[in-house]
Scaffold this motif. Structure first.
Motif, mmCIF file in Angstrom:
data_model
loop_
_atom_site.group_PDB
_atom_site.id
_atom_site.type_symbol
_atom_site.label_atom_id
_atom_site.label_comp_id
_atom_site.label_asym_id
_atom_site.label_seq_id
_atom_site.Cartn_x
_atom_site.Cartn_y
_atom_site.Cartn_z
ATOM 1 N N PRO A 136 0.852 -1.203 0.000
ATOM 2 C CA PRO A 136 0.000 0.000 0.000
ATOM 3 C C PRO A 136 0.882 1.245 0.000
ATOM 4 C CG PRO A 136 -0.652 -1.552 1.733
ATOM 5 C CD PRO A 136 0.671 -2.018 1.208
ATOM 6 N N VAL A 137 0.583 2.200 -0.872
ATOM 7 C CA VAL A 137 1.369 3.428 -1.003
ATOM 8 C C VAL A 137 0.421 4.621 -0.955
ATOM 9 C CG1 VAL A 137 2.923 4.780 -2.481
ATOM 10 C CG2 VAL A 137 3.140 2.281 -2.390
ATOM 11 N N LEU A 138 0.822 5.653 -0.223
ATOM 12 C CA LEU A 138 0.119 6.934 -0.243
ATOM 13 C C LEU A 138 1.150 8.020 -0.524
ATOM 14 C CD1 LEU A 138 -2.536 8.593 0.308
ATOM 15 C CD2 LEU A 138 -1.644 8.917 2.626
ATOM 16 N N VAL A 139 0.859 8.861 -1.514
ATOM 17 C CA VAL A 139 1.755 9.953 -1.862
ATOM 18 C C VAL A 139 1.223 11.251 -1.268
ATOM 19 C CG1 VAL A 139 2.686 11.362 -3.740
ATOM 20 C CG2 VAL A 139 2.581 8.870 -3.974
ATOM 21 N N ILE A 140 2.079 11.929 -0.492
ATOM 22 C CA ILE A 140 1.763 13.280 -0.039
ATOM 23 C C ILE A 140 2.404 14.236 -1.027
ATOM 24 C CG2 ILE A 140 1.965 14.939 1.840
ATOM 25 C CD1 ILE A 140 2.497 12.570 3.708
ATOM 26 N N ASN A 141 1.593 14.877 -1.830
ATOM 27 C CA ASN A 141 2.114 15.806 -2.829
ATOM 28 C C ASN A 141 2.393 17.137 -2.146
ATOM 29 O OD1 ASN A 141 2.477 17.728 -4.882
ATOM 30 N ND2 ASN A 141 1.249 16.537 -6.314
ATOM 31 N N ALA A 142 3.686 17.368 -1.822
ATOM 32 C CA ALA A 142 4.099 18.596 -1.143
ATOM 33 C C ALA A 142 5.010 19.426 -2.045
ATOM 34 C CB ALA A 142 4.805 18.256 0.164
ATOM 35 N N VAL A 143 4.858 19.247 -3.354
ATOM 36 C CA VAL A 143 5.650 20.028 -4.304
ATOM 37 C C VAL A 143 5.211 21.487 -4.216
ATOM 38 C CG1 VAL A 143 6.198 20.384 -6.734
ATOM 39 C CG2 VAL A 143 5.963 18.050 -5.830
ATOM 40 N N ARG A 144 6.179 22.387 -4.046
ATOM 41 C CA ARG A 144 5.851 23.804 -3.865
ATOM 42 C C ARG A 144 6.031 24.598 -5.152
ATOM 43 N NH1 ARG A 144 9.505 25.142 1.278
ATOM 44 N NH2 ARG A 144 10.936 23.854 0.052
ATOM 45 N N GLU A 145 7.220 24.533 -5.746
ATOM 46 C CA GLU A 145 7.488 25.328 -6.945
ATOM 47 C C GLU A 145 7.406 24.492 -8.212
ATOM 48 O OE1 GLU A 145 11.170 27.382 -6.527
ATOM 49 O OE2 GLU A 145 10.588 28.378 -4.656
ATOM 50 N N GLY A 146 7.762 23.254 -8.147
ATOM 51 C CA GLY A 146 7.706 22.387 -9.310
ATOM 52 C C GLY A 146 8.880 21.436 -9.359
ATOM 53 N N GLU A 147 8.800 20.500 -10.302
ATOM 54 C CA GLU A 147 9.855 19.526 -10.517
ATOM 55 C C GLU A 147 10.361 19.646 -11.949
ATOM 56 O OE1 GLU A 147 8.822 15.522 -8.316
ATOM 57 O OE2 GLU A 147 7.060 16.267 -9.361
ATOM 58 N N LYS A 148 11.673 19.504 -12.123
ATOM 59 C CA LYS A 148 12.209 19.515 -13.481
ATOM 60 C C LYS A 148 11.807 18.248 -14.227
ATOM 61 C CE LYS A 148 16.123 22.534 -12.484
ATOM 62 N NZ LYS A 148 17.593 22.694 -12.483
ATOM 63 N N ARG A 149 11.692 17.180 -13.484
ATOM 64 C CA ARG A 149 11.201 15.928 -14.057
ATOM 65 C C ARG A 149 10.551 15.121 -12.945
ATOM 66 N NH1 ARG A 149 12.662 10.581 -14.131
ATOM 67 N NH2 ARG A 149 11.994 9.383 -15.960
ATOM 68 N N SER A 150 9.291 14.797 -13.139
ATOM 69 C CA SER A 150 8.624 13.961 -12.141
ATOM 70 C C SER A 150 9.020 12.510 -12.356
ATOM 71 C CB SER A 150 7.104 14.110 -12.246
ATOM 72 O OG SER A 150 6.663 13.687 -13.523
ATOM 73 N N PHE A 151 8.991 11.741 -11.278
ATOM 74 C CA PHE A 151 9.333 10.327 -11.375
ATOM 75 C C PHE A 151 8.193 9.588 -12.066
ATOM 76 C CE2 PHE A 151 9.917 6.079 -9.161
ATOM 77 C CZ PHE A 151 10.975 5.698 -9.974
ATOM 78 N N ALA A 152 8.525 8.857 -13.121
ATOM 79 C CA ALA A 152 7.504 8.291 -14.002
ATOM 80 C C ALA A 152 6.622 7.251 -13.319
ATOM 81 C CB ALA A 152 8.171 7.669 -15.233
ATOM 82 N N TYR A 153 7.102 6.653 -12.241
ATOM 83 C CA TYR A 153 6.390 5.518 -11.660
ATOM 84 C C TYR A 153 5.753 5.849 -10.309
ATOM 85 C CZ TYR A 153 9.260 3.516 -15.278
ATOM 86 O OH TYR A 153 9.854 3.278 -16.486
ATOM 87 N N LEU A 154 5.528 7.127 -10.086
ATOM 88 C CA LEU A 154 4.937 7.554 -8.825
ATOM 89 C C LEU A 154 3.411 7.625 -8.897
ATOM 90 C CD1 LEU A 154 6.060 8.277 -6.061
ATOM 91 C CD2 LEU A 154 6.097 10.673 -6.732
ATOM 92 N N GLY A 155 2.856 7.340 -10.054
ATOM 93 C CA GLY A 155 1.407 7.408 -10.221
ATOM 94 C C GLY A 155 0.715 6.103 -9.878
ATOM 95 N N ASN A 156 -0.577 6.042 -10.190
ATOM 96 C CA ASN A 156 -1.405 4.854 -9.974
ATOM 97 C C ASN A 156 -1.563 4.509 -8.498
ATOM 98 O OD1 ASN A 156 -3.030 2.820 -11.238
ATOM 99 N ND2 ASN A 156 -1.459 1.305 -10.741
ATOM 100 N N VAL A 157 -1.402 5.500 -7.634
ATOM 101 C CA VAL A 157 -1.603 5.313 -6.195
ATOM 102 C C VAL A 157 -2.392 6.512 -5.676
ATOM 103 C CG1 VAL A 157 0.525 3.991 -5.875
ATOM 104 C CG2 VAL A 157 0.573 6.476 -5.610
ATOM 105 N N PRO A 158 -3.063 6.390 -4.533
ATOM 106 C CA PRO A 158 -3.790 7.535 -3.982
ATOM 107 C C PRO A 158 -2.835 8.653 -3.573
ATOM 108 C CG PRO A 158 -3.813 5.694 -2.452
ATOM 109 C CD PRO A 158 -3.249 5.177 -3.728
ATOM 110 N N THR A 159 -3.299 9.879 -3.737
ATOM 111 C CA THR A 159 -2.478 11.055 -3.468
ATOM 112 C C THR A 159 -3.249 12.045 -2.614
ATOM 113 O OG1 THR A 159 -1.336 10.812 -5.590
ATOM 114 C CG2 THR A 159 -1.195 12.955 -4.531
ATOM 115 N N VAL A 160 -2.544 12.674 -1.675
ATOM 116 C CA VAL A 160 -3.107 13.744 -0.858
ATOM 117 C C VAL A 160 -2.289 15.002 -1.122
ATOM 118 C CG1 VAL A 160 -3.574 14.584 1.470
ATOM 119 C CG2 VAL A 160 -3.897 12.164 0.937
#
Length: 690
Positions: free
Chosen positions: A257-281
């Motif tokens: 089980p994975v939960l992502v806390i999206n705490a990105v403030r300004e942005g990412e130069k490249r997001s990690f391609a495999y961080l999706g398909n999980v619930p996000t807050v």
């Protein structure tokens, strides 16, 4: 066709017990249902799907209905103890709860969770539960989110369903980076570690401080991830850390089980391609994190995962799913197909509903042609290959309504709505049209059904053809086009004319207005509803009946009873579900050869208004050529379908005697759906569910 598998049991069933005078009891019970089973404010959304039943006393009973601990693989009993239960301990409640605690305690697979809603709870029945650790909830107030309370309950259930060899406490791996310029990710992670340490009965794995000196760094990390839930603290620099990326890949490889806390403030130069398909807050950088809410989301994912994997073993027996289908607790993705632990690569995956869109499935099949990707709903409804039922071109009517029996059966209106949604899912997935008597209420069934079509079927202008809403004359008469137009976009409306024997100037009762329940209004309603139900019997191909009032209704007979009778006369498959009580239950009693008191003139005519309608209806029946109200004839006719071991009913609905009898009794919606779909496939489909 084989009989229903008698060994089917839900993986986990939760019961909530409270005293009827408790103010907070029913509120918390509904919160627990919404959290564990289905959100009562958004019934279309998929919940965890754990059955939740209620136990409180309803008149004339002084104590709740007994709990059958053999009805599920695991049982959790949540007892809400407050001053009302404490004061009435000597009135049978003390013995009821203590006896229940003894029975639960004798079986390690079950657990009793006492909840202290007041300071006196610990003295309940002279401290008879004193050895048990109570969930402290004495600071709860209504209304409120009750987040901490629900988290405590969720964590206990996670422990109850922990795989063999796993600790009862949930372990949390906090994946974070120290690469942010201001150490933002580290600060957030430390905040969660501190909160878990000081407030929760959880274990946590944080960073190098938790790795013994001399141990293989990567091996220890992967081993811990293999046994934990993963909380990803995604900040601007997270994806620049190779270790963080590996932690995510390990989590997905081990299907954690994975939960992502999206705490990105300004942005990412490249997001990690495999961080999706999980619930996000999403975390607001300007505010302090609500640790309780976020931990609650993670615990929910742990419980969802453990419950689905355990429940699937029961579903596979019930649905007779062949061996070799790989079970996933989350929707599959490309990484799923590339998992090095799957040797040989699976050819079929089954995962929780709702189903993926066709476009996502097509991408997966590009990598592995011939792959089967399905859900329990889709498998039973259409992915069984040669055994899949084909119900396209059929119209399945559902009679479902509230009734006074729900409380005594440990149910609420939310259970009824849950059943309606599940039946609709399977009907739509099977390609049939869903038919019912029109519902124009805000948030009523039409809107819910329309939304379900959008989730489970191709969205097209023809989706309106998937719902047939039959409208009795008073429902639509006099309504301006602007009020009807939205409903015409949601369903195929079938507006019935005013019965020919009613004068043009007769009253037009609205079924949602109590002031229209006059003798004149109810008479018009009775004639109009019979006309509508007769039209449905001609236009439908099958009828499903559950619940329904047996007194204080609109109509000549209880609605579910009349609709079922007309469908039986038309030679249609009829499926009567008794677990919700009400009209379906009394119809079943009559079919089984009994004489239900509810279906007698004496019982019905205790209501003076109904008695007046009864007399007027029968006076007009002969001159106008419609059938009179005749309870002895009604009961006698229903009995004919139960003679010789339900022979006539079985012949019509395609189920065996044992299967019909199980349908009459089961409280579990998924079992109801299976039996009904099996019968429909046998009678209306091109190939049966076997």
């Amino acid at each position: 066709m084989p009989d229903i598998n008698p060994t089917y049991r839900p993986h986990l069933v939760v019961y909530v017990v409270w005293h009827p005078k408790s103010e907070l009891g029913p509120i918390l019970a509904k919160k627990i249902f919404s959290h564990l089973s289905r959100d009562d404010q958004n019934p279309v959304a998929r919940g965890i799907g754990i059955p939740v039943y209620y136990r409180t006393a309803t008149a004339p009973d002084k104590l709740p209905k007994a709990i059958d601990l053999n009805d599920a693989s695991y049982t959790a009993v949540i007892v809400l103890i407050d001053s009302s239960m404490n004061v009435n301990a000597d009135d049978g409640w003390g013995d009821y709860v203590v006896d229940l605690a003894k029975k639960v305690g004798a079986e390690p697979r079950h657990q009793l969770l006492p909840v202290a809603l007041s300071s006196s709870a610990f003295d309940f029945n002279e401290g008879a539960l004193g050895n048990l650790n109570f969930i402290r909830a004495s600071d709860l107030t209504a209304p409120g989110p009750f987040t901490r309370f629900l988290n405590d309950v969720t964590h206990q259930l996670c422990g109850q369903l922990a795989p063999a060899g796993n600790a009862k406490r949930v372990s949390v791996f906090i994946s974070h980076t120290k690469r942010d310029n201001d150490k933002y990710g580290l600060k957030l992670a430390e905040g969660f570690r501190s909160y878990i340490t000081n407030n929760m009965q959880l274990e946590k794995f944080f960073d190098v401080n938790d790795i013994p000196f001399g141990e293989d760094f990567a091996a220890v990390l992967e081993k811990n991830i293999e046994q934990t839930a993963v909380l990803v603290v995604q900040t601007d620099a997270y994806s620049t850390s190779g270790w963080c990326d590996r932690e995510v890949l390990w989590a997905k490889e081990h299907r954690r089980p994975v939960l992502v806390i999206n705490a990105v403030r300004e942005g990412e130069k490249r997001s990690f391609a495999y961080l999706g398909n999980v619930p996000t807050v999403r975390l607001d950088p300007e505010k302090e994190p609500d640790h309780q809410v976020i931990i609650g989301h993670l615990l929910t994912e742990v419980l969802r995962t453990r419950h689905f994997l355990g429940q699937f073993a029961n579903l596979s027996k019930l649905f007779q799913i062949p061996a070799g289908m790989t079970t996933l607790a989350h929707t599959p993705e490309l990484l799923t197909l590339l998992n090095p632990k799957d040797v040989p690569p699976p050819t079929a995956y089954i995962y929780p509903d709702p189903p993926l869109g066709d476009y996502e499935v097509d991408i997966l099949k590009r990598i592995r042609p011939g792959l089967t990707v399905t859900t329990p709903v889709m498998y039973l409804a259409r992915d069984r290959g040669a055994n899949a039922p084909t119900l396209k071109g059929t119209e399945i009517a559902v009679s479902i309504a509230d009734n006074a029996d729900l409380g005594r059966r440990g149910l609420g209106k939310e259970h009824l709505e849950d059943a309606m949604v599940e039946f609709a899912r399977y009907v739509f997935a099977s390609g049939a049209r869903f038919a019912y008597g029109g519902d124009f209420r805000q948030g009523g069934y039409t809107a819910i059904l329309r939304e379900l079509i959008g989730i489970h079927n191709e969205i097209s202008p023809k989706s309106v053809e998937r719902i047939a809403s039959y409208l009795a004359w008073p429902v639509h008469h006099g309504l301006p086009d602007k009020e009807l137009d939205p409903w015409m976009k949601a369903a195929k409306l079938k507006k019935l004319d005013r019965p020919a024997d009613l004068p043009e100037n007769c009253p037009v009762p609205r079924f949602n207005k109590p002031e229209d329940r006059t003798v004149d209004g109810l008479y018009v309603a009775a004639r109009s509803l019979t006309e509508m139900r007769t039209a449905m019997a001609k236009g439908n191909n099958a009828r499903i009946g559950l619940g329904g009032k047996v007194f204080d209704y609109w109509g000549r007979y209880p609605g579910v009873v009349e609709e079922s009778l007309l469908a039986l006369r038309a030679g249609q498959p009829v499926y009567l579900i008794g677990g919700f009580g009400g009209g379906a239950r009394v119809a079943i009693d009559a079919i089984l050869g009994n004489n239900p008191v509810e279906l007698t003139e004496a019982a019905q005519c205790k209501d003076a208004t109904y008695k007046a309608i009864f007399e007027r209806y029968n006076q007009n029946a002969g001159p106008h050529g419609f059938e009179p109200i005749d309870y002895p004839k009604l009961v006698a006719e229903l009995k004919t379908y139960g003679n010789n071991g339900l022979a006539k009913l079985c012949e019509l609905n395609g189920l065996s005697q044992a299967e019909n009898e199980r349908l009459f009794e089961t409280p579990h919606v998924i079992e109801m759906v299976y039996l009904v779909l099996k019968g429909l496939a046998s009678t209306l489909g091109k190939s049966p569910v076997v």
